[in-house]
Write a protein that holds these residues in place. Structure first.
Motif: not given
Length: 160
Positions: A5-13, A41-49
């Motif tokens: 499965x694809x994984x995305x890391x979403x970076x925000x401030x 699937x939301x589990x595929x997105x890693x949210x990093x602040x």
């Protein structure tokens, strides 16, 4: 990478500024909605602040570059900084990791190679706001319960 499965890391401030925070939340929710609508699937997105400190950002880039298929920066300037760090680490965009930003900025479009970015059609937004303000009762009651959608534009660039 095709077999998993694809994984995305979403970076925000990380910020406490209400208007900046609201814009970042809307962008993140837009990404979530688009991902789900496309079958993700939301589990595929890693949210990093992370804050504005390069050492902290570099630490996250090192940590997640091996776990992800793509990085998504909440704005083009942030994504371009990610690209710099990835290049310094020897990570090849897009061969090793896809990268995308948000804004459709001049810098993203003129980067060599161009960054993939989502661009808001600001002229259409301004025209719609003008129409709303100039063509109805001043209390805007006629808009109650309506959602006005102006789709963003995808510029594919060469980073995905």
């Amino acid at each position: 990478r095709e077999s998993r499965r694809k994984k995305i890391v979403y970076f925000d401030d990380r910020t406490d500024e209400p208007f900046v925070l609201q814009a970042m939340v809307h962008r993140r929710l837009g990404l979530y909605k688009g991902w789900i609508d496309a079958g993700g699937d939301l589990e595929d997105i890693i949210h990093v602040q992370c804050g504005p400190f390069f050492d902290e950002l570099k630490r996250y880039v090192v940590e997640y570059s091996k776990k992800a298929d793509a990085f998504f920066g909440y704005c083009d300037a942030f994504a371009l900084q990610l690209w710099t760090f990835l290049s310094e680490m020897g990570v090849r965009v897009p061969d090793d990791l896809a990268l995308m930003g948000y804004d459709g900025s001049y810098e993203a479009l003129k980067h060599d190679p161009p960054l993939a970015t989502i661009k808001l059609p600001y002229c259409q937004v301004a025209e719609k706001i003008f129409d709303i303000v100039t063509s109805g009762p001043p209390d805007f009651s006629y808009l109650k319960g309506q959602e006005i959608l102006i789709p963003p534009q995808l510029f594919e660039g060469e980073s995905v």
